[in-house]
Scaffold this active site. Structure first.
Site, short mmCIF file in Angstrom:
data_model
loop_
_atom_site.label_atom_id
_atom_site.label_comp_id
_atom_site.label_asym_id
_atom_site.label_seq_id
_atom_site.Cartn_x
_atom_site.Cartn_y
_atom_site.Cartn_z
N ASP A 203 0.83 -1.20 0.00
CA ASP A 203 0.00 0.00 0.00
C ASP A 203 0.87 1.26 0.00
O ASP A 203 2.01 1.26 0.48
CB ASP A 203 -0.83 -0.03 1.29
CG ASP A 203 -1.96 0.98 1.32
OD1 ASP A 203 -2.84 0.89 0.44
OD2 ASP A 203 -1.96 1.86 2.21
N GLU A 227 1.52 -0.21 -4.83
CA GLU A 227 0.51 0.75 -5.26
C GLU A 227 1.14 2.14 -5.38
O GLU A 227 1.47 2.77 -4.38
CB GLU A 227 -0.63 0.83 -4.24
CG GLU A 227 -1.71 1.80 -4.67
CD GLU A 227 -2.33 2.59 -3.53
OE1 GLU A 227 -3.40 3.18 -3.74
OE2 GLU A 227 -1.75 2.63 -2.42
#
Ligand code: ABC
Ligand code: CA
Length: 472
Positions: A203, A227
């Site tokens: 993330d 990400e």
């Protein structure tokens, strides 16, 4: 598992809380309440047949560690991104043994487990946070000095200020401090060994300095896809050098724009792909390619034209990266922005006969057939032998995909005169309809389609006819 092993896979991304319950019950789940709806790791185990039926051989699950409890101004932490204790699991999803059982159940089927991880921040429901509630970082000095991220053009602001809002501030870990660095490098290795994880989704990668990532990747010891939420190839590109892979946000945007309406730009999609091909070099084949995820409106909230939907959905399976499908797309879910795009899948009844389930099943089968038929398929860049205003031919030998955004009421036609890689006389089959065609001189292909559907061609000799007999 290695990058090379992941490249042969296709990934089903699910929100653990919304995928399946332990006992198979179907509780009500109003996404706007932002509450836990009851999905668990045991629930996933019970529904692996459904995932495997569609041809997926890997799953990506929500973050697994213990999160902020209770209600906040931004709802509950059902999505798993609000960690408070890095050393415990989120009991809403089950016990540590349940997670181990999920890992074993996947491996028994030859499937992979990808775990979502967050090192950028931990979550609080007060500002300033009560740092004593965090494990292990229970001191203000373990975090960057508070400031909100206000300027995405200032990379220091993006890396060292805080995400979140005054309801749920996301305390930004001091990923420059030795104790924080050491902890996370050990933590990721232990997460892999404790749960026999095959890969990680990371993330908020752009919110941590790039130099943090290479050693984190090494300690992860398996493929990781980061990400980097940005539509610009030049912004994303350096991150392909510090992690095994990135989520392909630049393509996501142009893919969406190209197919969300009959006037979308096909050329802009081609341009972003060619830009990525020349910028990422071989890392191009290591990205995760997707049309939907938990942060963006579902494609069918933009258009419900089934011709457009089928074309857009085909893209991740025929392109250069690793395909990722976000749960619920196969059941035609239409939720818009977060939190509406996180519908409970049990409300669909997991219908295997749903049109888009069959569509996905064939797309996976076609990609697998292409991989099996050609050892260089996975390292062959797509080319575009035809770029029209509403049509596109995508060649990745032995696959030739004919896409269109004319929509379901249109009649697409593709006249591809060369550049398909086929020999004259090769018999071809459209995996979606099992109609056969013959390549003309210079491998040319001339096809008139129907209902705005894509055509996914392979040499007949490379495609398993059992998928044809299953077509209804
Ligand atoms: C909650 C509520 C929301 C509410 C929000 C304030 O709080 O649910 O309704 O609006 C988790 C939860 C969310 C939760 C957040 C915050 O935490 O899932 O429900 O929202 O508490 C990751 C995860 C995501 C997760 C987090 C936090 C991070 O995938 O699920 O969210 O752990 C940024 C981050 C990105 C993050 C994303 C949500 O926010 O970079 O890591 N995702 C621009 C910025 C991006 C930014 C994006 C969205 O806006 O550049 O960095 O992402 O805010 C393109 C440009 C892009 C641009 C887009 C909008 O346009 O090229 O750069 O992105 O053209
Ligand atoms: Ca940060």
């Amino acid at each position: 598992a290695t990058t090379a092993e992941w490249q042969q896979r296709s990934i089903y991304q699910l929100v653990t809380d919304r995928f399946a319950t332990s006992d198979g019950s179907s509780p009500a789940c109003d996404t706007s309440d932002r509450e836990y709806c009851g999905g668990t790791w045991q629930g996933i185990i019970n529904k692996l047949d459904y995932i495997q039926y569609m041809g997926f051989d890997a799953i990506w699950i929500s973050p697994v560690v213990k999160n902020l409890e209770g209600s906040t101004g931004d709802g509950y932490s059902y999505h798993g991104y609000w960690a408070v204790d890095q050393n415990s699991v989120n009991e809403h999803f089950g016990t540590a043994d349940d997670l181990k059982n999920l890992s074993s159940a996947l491996h028994d089927r030859g499937m992979y487990l990808m775990i979502d991880v967050v090192v950028n921040h931990m979550a609080a429901d007060t500002l300033p946070p009560d740092y004593s509630t965090f494990t292990p970082f229970n001191s203000e000095s373990d975090f960057h000095t508070f400031c909100w991220i206000t300027n995405y053009d200032n990379q220091t602001n993006v890396e060292q200020c805080w995400l979140g809002d005054s309801n749920v501030p996301l305390a930004d870990c001091d990923t420059e401090a030795d104790n924080v660095i050491d902890f996370f490098y050990n933590w990721i290795a232990e997460l892999r060994t404790n749960y026999t994880a095959d890969g990680f989704r990371i993330d908020t990668v752009k919110h941590v300095r790039q130099t943090f990532w290479p050693d984190f990747q090494t300690n992860a010891g398996v493929y990781a896809v980061g990400e980097v939420f940005d539509g610009d190839v030049n912004y994303v590109s350096p991150y392909t050098e510090v992690l095994d892979g990135v989520l392909d946000y630049p393509t996501y945007y142009q893919l969406t724009y190209a197919f969300e309406s009959t006037s979308g730009s096909i050329q802009n999609l081609v341009d972003v792909i060619q830009s990525a091909q020349s910028t990422y070099s071989t890392k191009l084949f290591q990205v995760g390619t997707f049309l939907e995820n938990q942060d963006n409106p579902r494609f069918q909230s933009l258009t419900t034209d089934q011709g457009l939907v089928k074309n857009a959905m085909a893209w991740p399976f025929i392109a250069d990266g690793i395909p990722i499908l976000y749960y619920g797309q196969e059941q035609g879910y239409t939720g818009g922005n977060d939190p509406d795009n996180r519908e409970a899948l049990w409300l669909s009844g997991y219908d295997e006969n749903a049109t888009l389930v069959q569509h996905v099943r064939i797309l996976n089968a076609a990609r697998k057939a292409a991989i099996a038929a050609s050892s260089s398929f996975l390292s062959t860049e797509v080319t575009f032998p035809l770029v029209g205003s509403n049509t596109l031919a995508v060649s990745k030998y032995p696959l030739l995909s004919l896409l269109t955004n004319v929509g379901a009421s249109g009649t697409p036609a593709w006249d591809v005169s060369s550049g398909t890689g086929y020999d004259e006389g090769t018999e071809l089959i459209d995996a979606l309809t099992c109609t056969t065609y013959t390549a003309g001189s210079s491998g040319s292909v001339s096809i008139t389609g129907s209902s705005g559907d894509p055509v996914i061609l392979l040499p007949t000799s490379a495609y398993n006819a059992t998928y044809c007999s299953s077509l209804t």
